[in-house]
Scaffold this motif. Structure first.
Motif, short mmCIF file in Angstrom:
data_model
loop_
_atom_site.label_atom_id
_atom_site.label_comp_id
_atom_site.label_asym_id
_atom_site.label_seq_id
_atom_site.Cartn_x
_atom_site.Cartn_y
_atom_site.Cartn_z
N LYS A 60 0.82 -1.22 0.00
CA LYS A 60 0.00 0.00 0.00
C LYS A 60 0.86 1.27 0.00
N LYS A 61 2.02 1.18 0.63
CA LYS A 61 2.89 2.35 0.70
C LYS A 61 3.59 2.63 -0.63
N PHE A 62 4.00 1.55 -1.33
CA PHE A 62 4.84 1.74 -2.50
C PHE A 62 4.17 1.50 -3.85
N ILE A 63 3.07 0.79 -3.88
CA ILE A 63 2.36 0.59 -5.14
C ILE A 63 1.18 1.55 -5.16
N LEU A 64 1.25 2.53 -6.04
CA LEU A 64 0.25 3.60 -6.08
C LEU A 64 -0.50 3.55 -7.40
N PRO A 65 -1.58 2.77 -7.46
CA PRO A 65 -2.28 2.54 -8.73
C PRO A 65 -2.78 3.81 -9.42
N ASP A 66 -3.03 4.86 -8.66
CA ASP A 66 -3.54 6.09 -9.28
C ASP A 66 -2.42 7.01 -9.76
N HIS A 67 -1.17 6.58 -9.61
CA HIS A 67 -0.02 7.41 -10.00
C HIS A 67 0.92 6.68 -10.95
N LEU A 68 0.40 5.78 -11.73
CA LEU A 68 1.23 5.02 -12.65
C LEU A 68 1.46 5.80 -13.94
N VAL A 69 2.61 5.63 -14.53
CA VAL A 69 2.92 6.21 -15.83
C VAL A 69 3.07 5.04 -16.79
N TRP A 70 2.34 5.08 -17.89
CA TRP A 70 2.36 3.99 -18.86
C TRP A 70 3.10 4.43 -20.11
N VAL A 71 3.99 3.60 -20.59
CA VAL A 71 4.66 3.82 -21.86
C VAL A 71 4.27 2.64 -22.74
N VAL A 72 3.56 2.93 -23.81
CA VAL A 72 3.08 1.88 -24.71
C VAL A 72 3.83 2.00 -26.02
N VAL A 73 4.46 0.91 -26.43
CA VAL A 73 5.23 0.89 -27.65
C VAL A 73 4.56 -0.09 -28.61
N GLY A 74 4.32 0.35 -29.83
CA GLY A 74 3.72 -0.55 -30.80
C GLY A 74 3.09 0.22 -31.94
N ASP A 75 2.50 -0.50 -32.84
CA ASP A 75 1.80 0.08 -33.98
C ASP A 75 0.49 0.66 -33.48
N MET A 76 0.42 1.98 -33.37
CA MET A 76 -0.74 2.63 -32.77
C MET A 76 -2.03 2.38 -33.56
N ASN A 77 -1.92 2.10 -34.86
CA ASN A 77 -3.13 1.75 -35.62
C ASN A 77 -3.74 0.45 -35.12
N LYS A 78 -2.92 -0.42 -34.58
CA LYS A 78 -3.41 -1.69 -34.06
C LYS A 78 -3.69 -1.64 -32.57
N VAL A 79 -2.95 -0.76 -31.86
CA VAL A 79 -3.11 -0.65 -30.42
C VAL A 79 -4.37 0.14 -30.07
N GLU A 80 -4.57 1.25 -30.74
CA GLU A 80 -5.72 2.10 -30.46
C GLU A 80 -6.93 1.56 -31.21
N THR A 81 -7.74 0.82 -30.53
CA THR A 81 -8.87 0.17 -31.20
C THR A 81 -10.05 1.11 -31.40
N ARG A 82 -10.21 2.13 -30.56
CA ARG A 82 -11.37 3.01 -30.70
C ARG A 82 -11.12 4.13 -31.71
N HIS A 83 -9.93 4.69 -31.73
CA HIS A 83 -9.64 5.82 -32.61
C HIS A 83 -8.33 5.58 -33.35
N PRO A 84 -8.32 4.71 -34.34
CA PRO A 84 -7.08 4.44 -35.05
C PRO A 84 -6.53 5.70 -35.72
N ARG A 85 -5.24 5.78 -35.77
CA ARG A 85 -4.60 6.91 -36.46
C ARG A 85 -4.70 6.70 -37.97
N PRO A 86 -4.82 7.78 -38.70
CA PRO A 86 -4.85 7.64 -40.17
C PRO A 86 -3.50 7.19 -40.71
N GLU A 87 -3.53 6.42 -41.77
CA GLU A 87 -2.29 5.99 -42.43
C GLU A 87 -1.57 7.21 -42.99
N PRO A 88 -0.23 7.26 -42.87
CA PRO A 88 0.50 8.38 -43.46
C PRO A 88 0.42 8.34 -44.99
N GLY A 89 0.47 9.52 -45.58
CA GLY A 89 0.55 9.55 -47.03
C GLY A 89 -0.57 10.15 -47.64
#
Length: 160
Positions: free
Chosen positions: A131-160
């Motif tokens: 409880k002292k050291f794990i703070l679920p409301d203060h997490l920082v997330w770094v997501v690496v990947g193809d955002m067109n596939k990761v973001e299922t609700r609002h996919p990014r447009p293809e470049p070009g």
């Protein structure tokens, strides 16, 4: 018990139960003063959103909804202590342990008293630490990947 071993909660959830990952783990790298807590969770790209939801649930559970149980603690105490003698078999291992004592300002008897201290933890004290050291409301997330596939609700447009 939460993320540092194969049998950890987060690995059991995302690898064994959901089959979304080959392996999920967490680590607190050694440091003087404040230390980062890192969770490395490579998952199937199309399960990123669901995996993040599961991880958030796990972080909240370990600090409240599903506290550390006696068996989990006992298993981790065994894991952390039974292999300790094998960590001092070579000159390199011995010098590395002594280096840790010097680098982090640990007491000279740190490794001599480690097992006793680890075994003295109770589920209550382990949960207080969580409880002292794990703070679920203060997490920082770094997501690496193809955002067109990761973001299922609002996919990014293809470049070009």
């Amino acid at each position: 018990m939460f993320g540092g071993t194969f049998g950890s909660r987060i690995n059991m959830n995302l690898r064994e139960d959901k089959h979304w990952s080959y392996g999920v783990f967490s680590v607190m790298p050694a440091a003087r003063g404040q230390r980062p807590y890192l969770s490395i969770s490579p998952v199937e790209t199309d399960k990123t959103k669901e995996s993040l939801s599961e991880l958030v649930k796990e972080y909240k559970d370990v600090t409240g909804g599903k506290p550390i149980a006696a068996k989990e603690l006992t298993d981790e105490q065994s894991n952390a202590t039974l292999g300790l003698p094998g960590s001092f078999e070579t000159v390199q291992q011995l010098s590395g342990a002594y280096s840790q004592i010097l680098q982090y300002g640990l007491p000279e008897d740190y490794f001599n008293t480690f097992t006793q201290k680890a075994m003295s933890l109770t589920p209550e004290s382990a949960n207080a630490i969580a409880k002292k050291f794990i703070l679920p409301d203060h997490l920082v997330w770094v997501v690496v990947g193809d955002m067109n596939k990761v973001e299922t609700r609002h996919p990014r447009p293809e470049p070009g």
